[in-house]
Design a protein around this motif. Structure first.
Motif, PDB file in Angstrom:
ATOM      1  N   CYS A   1      -4.220  -6.453  10.380  1.00  0.00           N
ATOM      2  CA  CYS A   1      -4.777  -6.339   9.092  1.00  0.00           C
ATOM      3  C   CYS A   1      -4.331  -4.816   8.609  1.00  0.00           C
ATOM      4  CB  CYS A   1      -6.427  -6.271   9.534  1.00  0.00           C
ATOM      5  SG  CYS A   1      -6.659  -5.097  10.691  1.00  0.00           S
ATOM      6  N   SER A   2      -4.688  -4.462   7.332  1.00  0.00           N
ATOM      7  CA  SER A   2      -4.463  -3.183   7.077  1.00  0.00           C
ATOM      8  C   SER A   2      -5.303  -2.310   7.929  1.00  0.00           C
ATOM      9  CB  SER A   2      -5.046  -3.034   5.564  1.00  0.00           C
ATOM     10  OG  SER A   2      -4.125  -4.019   4.759  1.00  0.00           O
ATOM     11  N   LEU A   3      -4.815  -1.164   8.349  1.00  0.00           N
ATOM     12  CA  LEU A   3      -5.701  -0.129   9.131  1.00  0.00           C
ATOM     13  C   LEU A   3      -5.484   1.212   8.152  1.00  0.00           C
ATOM     14  CD1 LEU A   3      -6.902   0.664  11.944  1.00  0.00           C
ATOM     15  CD2 LEU A   3      -4.553   1.246  12.757  1.00  0.00           C
ATOM     16  N   PHE A   4      -6.767   1.664   8.156  1.00  0.00           N
ATOM     17  CA  PHE A   4      -6.526   3.113   7.486  1.00  0.00           C
ATOM     18  C   PHE A   4      -6.278   4.211   8.477  1.00  0.00           C
ATOM     19  CE2 PHE A   4     -10.065   1.797   4.185  1.00  0.00           C
ATOM     20  CZ  PHE A   4      -9.151   1.797   3.319  1.00  0.00           C
TER      21      PHE A   4
ATOM     22  N   GLU B   1     -13.120   2.733   2.306  1.00  0.00           N
ATOM     23  CA  GLU B   1     -12.170   3.538   1.724  1.00  0.00           C
ATOM     24  C   GLU B   1     -12.519   4.714   1.034  1.00  0.00           C
ATOM     25  OE1 GLU B   1      -8.599   2.928  -1.763  1.00  0.00           O
ATOM     26  OE2 GLU B   1      -9.678   1.373  -0.887  1.00  0.00           O
TER      27      GLU B   1
ATOM     28  N   VAL C   1      -9.594  -2.030   7.275  1.00  0.00           N
ATOM     29  CA  VAL C   1      -9.982  -1.927   6.035  1.00  0.00           C
ATOM     30  C   VAL C   1     -11.246  -2.639   5.745  1.00  0.00           C
ATOM     31  CG1 VAL C   1      -9.557  -1.985   3.636  1.00  0.00           C
ATOM     32  CG2 VAL C   1      -7.747  -0.984   5.071  1.00  0.00           C
TER      33      VAL C   1
ATOM     34  N   GLN D   1      -6.771   9.439   2.755  1.00  0.00           N
ATOM     35  CA  GLN D   1      -6.611   8.131   3.765  1.00  0.00           C
ATOM     36  C   GLN D   1      -5.597   7.150   3.222  1.00  0.00           C
ATOM     37  OE1 GLN D   1      -9.906   5.338   2.992  1.00  0.00           O
ATOM     38  NE2 GLN D   1     -10.713   5.990   5.195  1.00  0.00           N
ATOM     39  N   TYR D   2      -4.593   6.925   3.981  1.00  0.00           N
ATOM     40  CA  TYR D   2      -3.573   5.873   3.690  1.00  0.00           C
ATOM     41  C   TYR D   2      -3.793   4.583   4.544  1.00  0.00           C
ATOM     42  CZ  TYR D   2      -1.528  10.255   2.393  1.00  0.00           C
ATOM     43  OH  TYR D   2      -1.571  11.368   1.558  1.00  0.00           O
ATOM     44  N   LYS D   3      -3.019   3.841   4.248  1.00  0.00           N
ATOM     45  CA  LYS D   3      -3.145   2.395   5.063  1.00  0.00           C
ATOM     46  C   LYS D   3      -1.575   1.994   5.878  1.00  0.00           C
ATOM     47  CE  LYS D   3      -6.002   0.288   1.562  1.00  0.00           C
ATOM     48  NZ  LYS D   3      -6.094  -0.865   0.545  1.00  0.00           N
TER      49      LYS D   3
ATOM     50  N   MET E   1       0.700  -1.266  -0.118  1.00  0.00           N
ATOM     51  CA  MET E   1       0.095   0.182   0.213  1.00  0.00           C
ATOM     52  C   MET E   1       1.078   1.243   0.202  1.00  0.00           C
ATOM     53  SD  MET E   1      -2.925  -1.354   2.571  1.00  0.00           S
ATOM     54  CE  MET E   1      -1.491  -1.947   3.639  1.00  0.00           C
TER      55      MET E   1
ATOM     56  N   GLY F   1      -0.860   3.361  -0.093  1.00  0.00           N
ATOM     57  CA  GLY F   1      -1.876   3.695  -0.417  1.00  0.00           C
ATOM     58  C   GLY F   1      -2.201   5.372  -0.604  1.00  0.00           C
TER      59      GLY F   1
ATOM     60  N   ASN G   1     -11.617   5.835  10.724  1.00  0.00           N
ATOM     61  CA  ASN G   1     -10.356   5.280  10.580  1.00  0.00           C
ATOM     62  C   ASN G   1     -10.045   4.112  11.222  1.00  0.00           C
ATOM     63  OD1 ASN G   1      -8.660   7.320   8.710  1.00  0.00           O
ATOM     64  ND2 ASN G   1      -9.330   8.628  10.221  1.00  0.00           N
TER      65      ASN G   1
END
Length: 604
Positions: free
Chosen positions: A131-134, A192, A177, A113-115, A14, A64, A174
């Motif tokens: 996991c992926s976290l915004f 997202e 994801v 917004q990034y990951k 990302m 991301g 946030n």
């Protein structure tokens, strides 16, 4: 429907970018043991259940957003990069931190917004991960943590990741994801930017992905849920697969029906030759209004770059839905260059001859200084208009100027009134007059006085009285006068007071000598005639100290003392031994006075 086994590889890469000059943060909560800094991202490893060795670290993989775009040139470090490894926060060994702007050189755009994924690193090996976290710049200064639960990896369903959240931040703003996994399960909580739960379902049905061998996520999920043995624990009918996804996303069966009727879905299904057996009537989902239809608002301008007279400008013409505010379209428009603003004409390349003047009349833009026009001009000269300039005589201080003529039309110089002999300014110079010095009275400088035995010196200098320039300088000698000696008679020593030997003292240099010729220099110490006793040495032990004060006090109160020196005890030299002597001894021992100071005030 064509269905093939898909081998899904984990490549969660990302990209995170920031175009803003600085990081914008929300109010960072104080964490027990430390106060987070607004430039950093934190991760509390304690809730993960991971066993952390003393040398284990946490990596912060970010991706991301608008990274690696025209708006933000940040290129994030790839998965496994050493620079992504954070450090333990002081006083909080379970919390790791990283400053992505300072350490990694990342730029983050506020509102984008990034990951981030947090991974356990042992040596050079990247192991367990979250996991992926915004996150947005509002999450800087906050601590991410895990509640210990596991969730399915949204890309590779054979793997599990730790669920992770931000402290004090809504997980729907946030958070983890929100995604439909490769085998059709719904995980996460945060949608997202630019997407909706409905659009995620449309993508699930219609977007082919390289990870799934150029098939949709739906086809991969169908392979693993609908084509296995119906008696298997993992089996789902197409009806249940779709209904479960709809329930996980909070969609109605009208939303599901609308999604299957989307052009992108119908086109893909027709091209791939697949179909779906989902039935509206058999669906267990609640009924509801059909999928949202955008209502376009008035176009607005964003990312405006104003035009100038030297370059075109630009802006994005964006249309948003008036109901849900989702972006419907974005088109970049060009703003034409502005017209130049002419300034006052100026003359360049001026050339003057005896019969004409030529120059370029040039007009520049006052804004960008670009040349707008250039027009050649030629003006004839009919005759010179001459003015006589009288001679300026030369002096000793400055050069003079010869008499000449100057033309007011062309500023040329001439030596004759007819203007036929042109000259230059250098031709007209009269050199300065040669100066003749007038000597003044001699003065002394750099004087070094003579001592009794060493010669002195000085510079005898003569200056010009007119220009003050130095004419001459001569060093002169000051002869040493010799010692001026006088005899100092001997001062005999007393029982308690030192005396002084006879000697000679020089009135000029104050040095001391043993002979009248001044050849044997001596010191004051060498002239001392020692006293018979040590002053104040009452107990006769050769030194004066506090014991002597005690002995004298006993003597004065008629306390029996074996023996004592009465002469040494009379420290005030008045011929009597009394309490005044005790007091004076105590003051001298306390450094409040000295024998010499007392004698000076009380001469014998």
């Amino acid at each position: 429907m064509i269905k093939k086994f898909l081998s899904v590889l984990l490549a969660v890469m990302m990209v995170v970018s920031v175009m803003a000059v600085g990081v914008v943060t929300s109010n960072a909560a104080t964490t027990e043991g430390f106060t987070p800094e607004s430039s950093k991202i934190y991760f509390d490893v304690d809730g993960t259940g991971w066993t952390m060795g003393t040398k284990d670290k946490i990596a912060f993989y970010m991706a991301g957003g608008d990274f690696d775009t025209e708006a933000n040139s940040t290129k994030p470090v790839a998965w496994g990069g050493k620079k992504l490894i954070g450090t333990a926060t002081a006083g909080e060994t379970g919390i790791f931190e990283i400053d992505p702007v300072t350490k990694l050189g990342y730029t983050f755009t506020p509102g984008v917004q990034y990951k981030v994924i947090f991974a356990k690193v042992t040596g050079a090996n990247w192991g367990d991960q979250t996991c992926s976290l915004f996150f947005t710049t509002d999450c800087f200064g906050h601590v991410a943590y895990s509640d210990g639960t596991e969730m399915e990896n949204d890309v590779d369903s054979t793997k599990k990741t730790k669920t992770v959240y931000w402290r004090d931040i809504d997980p729907e703003e946030n958070g983890p994801v929100l995604a439909i996994t490769s085998i059709g399960n719904v995980v996460g909580s945060c949608v997202e930017q630019g997407k909706t739960k409905y659009s995620l379902f449309v993508e699930f049905l219609s977007e082919a992905k390289d990870d799934f061998q150029n098939k949709t996520c739906y086809e991969n999920a169908h392979k693993y849920k609908c084509e296995i043995d119906p008696s298997s624990a993992g089996y789902k009918s197409e009806q249940k697969l779709i209904d479960d996804i709809g329930a996980g996303l909070g969609l109605t069966k009208d939303d599901i029906k609308a999604a299957f009727e989307e052009d992108a879905v119908k086109t893909y299904f027709e091209t791939a030759g697949i179909s779906c057996a989902w039935s509206y009537d058999d669906s267990t989902l609640p009924a509801g209004s059909s999928a949202h239809t955008h209502t376009p608002g008035e176009p607005v301008q964003e990312n405006v770059v104003p035009a100038s007279c030297s370059q075109e400008g630009s802006y994005d013409e964006v249309v948003y839905c008036t109901e849900c505010q989702e972006e419907i379209s974005r088109e970049q428009k060009t703003i034409d260059k502005l017209a130049h603003t002419p300034g006052e004409p100026v003359q360049e390349n001026v050339t003057v001859t005896h019969d004409k003047t030529t120059y370029d009349e040039v007009v520049y833009c006052t804004e960008c200084q670009a040349e707008i026009s250039r027009t050649p001009v030629e003006l004839p000269i009919i005759t010179h208009t001459l003015t006589f300039v009288p001679e300026v005589p030369a002096t000793e201080q400055a050069a003079g100027t010869k008499a000449h003529y100057t033309c007011s039309g062309c500023d040329k110089l001439f030596s004759d009134a007819a203007g036929t002999v042109e000259v230059t300014a250098d031709d007209l110079v009269i050199p300065k007059l040669v100066h003749i010095h007038t000597p003044g009275e001699a003065v002394r400088e750099n004087e070094v006085p003579a001592s009794c035995t060493v010669d002195g010196s000085y510079d005898e200098v003569v200056y010009c009285t007119a220009c003050q320039e130095e004419i001459s300088r001569e060093t002169k000698t000051i002869k040493a006068p010799g010692h001026e000696l006088s005899l100092v008679a001997e001062v005999p020593a007393t029982a308690t007071k030192d005396g002084v030997k006879s000697h000679y003292a020089c009135a000029n240099c104050e040095k001391l000598f043993a002979d009248a010729e001044g050849t044997q220099e001596v010191t004051p110490e060498s002239l001392v005639i020692p006293a018979e006793f040590v002053r104040g040495d009452v107990n006769k032990d050769g030194v004066f100290d506090s014991t002597d004060v005690t002995v004298l006090q006993r003597v004065l109160v008629e306390y029996e003392v074996p023996s004592y020196n009465a002469v040494a005890a009379d420290v005030d030299l008045d011929g009597e031994v009394d309490a005044i002597d005790v007091t004076l001894m105590q003051r001298v021992l306390a450094n409040m006075t000295t024998w010499e100071a007392w004698d000076a005030k009380h001469p014998a």
